[in-house]
Design a protein around this motif. Structure first.
Motif, short mmCIF file in Angstrom:
data_model
loop_
_atom_site.label_atom_id
_atom_site.label_comp_id
_atom_site.label_asym_id
_atom_site.label_seq_id
_atom_site.Cartn_x
_atom_site.Cartn_y
_atom_site.Cartn_z
N ILE A 102 32.30 -31.45 39.14
CA ILE A 102 31.92 -30.11 39.58
C ILE A 102 30.50 -29.85 39.09
O ILE A 102 30.25 -29.80 37.88
CB ILE A 102 32.88 -29.05 39.05
CG1 ILE A 102 34.29 -29.28 39.60
CG2 ILE A 102 32.39 -27.65 39.39
CD1 ILE A 102 34.41 -29.15 41.10
N ASP A 103 29.56 -29.70 40.02
CA ASP A 103 28.15 -29.57 39.66
C ASP A 103 27.60 -28.15 39.79
O ASP A 103 26.49 -27.87 39.34
CB ASP A 103 27.30 -30.49 40.54
CG ASP A 103 27.49 -31.96 40.21
OD1 ASP A 103 27.89 -32.26 39.07
OD2 ASP A 103 27.23 -32.81 41.08
N SER A 104 28.37 -27.25 40.42
CA SER A 104 27.86 -25.91 40.68
C SER A 104 28.99 -24.90 40.70
O SER A 104 30.17 -25.26 40.84
CB SER A 104 27.12 -25.87 42.01
OG SER A 104 28.05 -26.04 43.09
N ALA A 105 28.62 -23.62 40.60
CA ALA A 105 29.61 -22.56 40.70
C ALA A 105 30.27 -22.56 42.07
O ALA A 105 31.47 -22.28 42.19
CB ALA A 105 28.94 -21.21 40.43
N GLU A 106 29.52 -22.90 43.11
CA GLU A 106 30.07 -22.92 44.47
C GLU A 106 31.18 -23.97 44.58
O GLU A 106 32.22 -23.74 45.21
CB GLU A 106 28.97 -23.19 45.48
CG GLU A 106 27.96 -22.06 45.66
CD GLU A 106 26.97 -21.94 44.51
OE1 GLU A 106 26.36 -20.87 44.34
OE2 GLU A 106 26.81 -22.94 43.75
N GLU A 107 30.97 -25.12 43.96
CA GLU A 107 32.00 -26.16 43.99
C GLU A 107 33.22 -25.73 43.19
O GLU A 107 34.36 -26.01 43.58
CB GLU A 107 31.43 -27.47 43.47
CG GLU A 107 30.39 -28.09 44.40
CD GLU A 107 29.79 -29.37 43.85
OE1 GLU A 107 30.21 -29.81 42.76
OE2 GLU A 107 28.90 -29.94 44.52
N SER A 157 27.59 -34.20 34.84
CA SER A 157 26.25 -34.56 35.29
C SER A 157 25.23 -33.64 34.65
O SER A 157 25.56 -32.56 34.15
CB SER A 157 26.14 -34.45 36.81
OG SER A 157 26.17 -33.09 37.21
N ALA A 158 23.97 -34.08 34.69
CA ALA A 158 22.90 -33.25 34.16
C ALA A 158 22.80 -31.93 34.91
O ALA A 158 22.56 -30.88 34.31
CB ALA A 158 21.58 -34.02 34.23
N ALA A 159 23.00 -31.97 36.22
CA ALA A 159 22.97 -30.74 37.02
C ALA A 159 24.07 -29.79 36.59
O ALA A 159 23.87 -28.57 36.49
CB ALA A 159 23.09 -31.07 38.50
N ALA A 160 25.25 -30.33 36.33
CA ALA A 160 26.38 -29.49 35.90
C ALA A 160 26.12 -28.88 34.53
O ALA A 160 26.51 -27.73 34.28
CB ALA A 160 27.65 -30.32 35.87
N ALA A 166 27.37 -20.79 34.70
CA ALA A 166 27.82 -20.26 35.99
C ALA A 166 29.16 -20.86 36.39
O ALA A 166 30.03 -20.16 36.94
CB ALA A 166 26.77 -20.54 37.06
N ILE A 167 29.36 -22.15 36.11
CA ILE A 167 30.63 -22.80 36.43
C ILE A 167 31.76 -22.17 35.62
O ILE A 167 32.82 -21.82 36.14
CB ILE A 167 30.54 -24.32 36.17
CG1 ILE A 167 29.59 -24.98 37.18
CG2 ILE A 167 31.92 -24.96 36.22
CD1 ILE A 167 29.24 -26.42 36.85
N ALA A 168 31.52 -22.01 34.33
CA ALA A 168 32.56 -21.46 33.45
C ALA A 168 32.89 -20.01 33.78
O ALA A 168 34.02 -19.56 33.55
CB ALA A 168 32.12 -21.58 32.00
N ALA A 169 31.93 -19.29 34.34
CA ALA A 169 32.13 -17.88 34.65
C ALA A 169 32.95 -17.64 35.90
O ALA A 169 33.38 -16.51 36.17
CB ALA A 169 30.78 -17.18 34.79
#
Length: 262
Positions: A102-107, A157-160, A166-169
């Motif tokens: 998972i690299d982004s909040a959208e994912e 990943s570095a992007a994550a 944002a992902i955790a939120a």
């Protein structure tokens, strides 16, 4: 004779109730025997790894059944963040799902939607046909299904790492699990999970996830590194796998008793 069926509590519940970090291991062999041994070994949780292991839907079902009588909480890792596959995993009776890469909040939001029935999500309704509801044996499963599920997303990943806060939120993400092996590779340090830059990135994720009020875990088969991460505040950790433990011990025994001929 009638009786009441009730599903076990989730990994989220277990983490909330625990006064210490929860430690677990992977089952990567596909063996029901290994899964049963792991589930009854005293570990807090066991991961059935559908990402790096040769598992069909039938295999995952068999492993869940093998472990059902034991106290360890079972988590299943999907191979990919795919709505259809997640639906199938949930219908098998997976209550605690881990989604990798998972690299982004959208994912992360897409994974959350796949976990829940409408209107919260997009999970297809087939509970009468599925083990998840014990074939409609669990009262009010459709209306209460969300309470029986827990979602863990992986930062690898570095992007994550950059997007960790944002992902955790994301509402519906219950835990975050850091994968240092893929993270190290993403950062240009493949095979160097203990590189200072990698451990620094892991520490950053720990802080970001805790700031969001969520539990954070980590994979660390190196036991010294595992202890270090637990000391740094990891809420849960995986410290071994059935195949890794067997291979390591078998090679050690062979080295001791079957030395190479001179």
């Amino acid at each position: 004779m009638s009786f009441h069926l009730e599903l076990p509590g989730t990994f989220a519940h277990k983490l909330k109730e625990s006064s210490r970090p929860l430690v677990g291991m992977w089952v990567s062999s596909g063996s029901e025997v290994c899964c049963e041994i792991a589930a009854g070994s005293g570990f807090d949780w066991v991961l059935i790894d559908g990402e790096h292991s040769p598992y069909s839907l039938e295999t995952i079902t068999s492993l869940l059944r093998a472990a059902a009588a034991y106290p360890a909480t079972m988590i299943v890792r999907a191979p990919v963040n795919d709505t259809v596959l997640i639906k199938q995993y949930l219908d098998l009776g997976v209550q605690n799902l881990m989604v990798p890469m998972i690299d982004s909040a959208e994912e992360a939001e897409a994974a959350v939607k796949a976990m829940h029935y409408p209107p919260r999500g997009v999970r297809g309704v087939g509970s009468a046909l599925a083990r998840s509801s014990r074939w409609n044996g669990v009262p009010n499963y459709l209306t209460n299904a969300s309470e029986t599920l827990s979602l863990c997303v992986q930062i690898e990943s570095a992007a994550a790492v950059d997007n960790a806060a944002a992902i955790a939120a994301v509402d519906g993400v219950d835990q975050v699990f850091v994968g240092p092996s893929d993270l190290a590779a993403s950062m240009g340090y493949i095979g160097q999970q203990a590189h200072p830059k990698v451990t620094e990135a892991v520490a950053h994720v720990f802080q970001a996830v805790h700031d969001a009020g969520k539990p954070v875990g980590v994979n660390a088969f190196d036991l010294a590194q595992a202890r270090s991460y637990l000391d740094q505040g990891a809420d849960f950790a995986a410290i071994g796998a059935d195949v890794q433990l067997l291979a390591t011990r078998a090679r050690a025994l062979a080295s001791e008793f079957c030395p190479p001929e001179s």
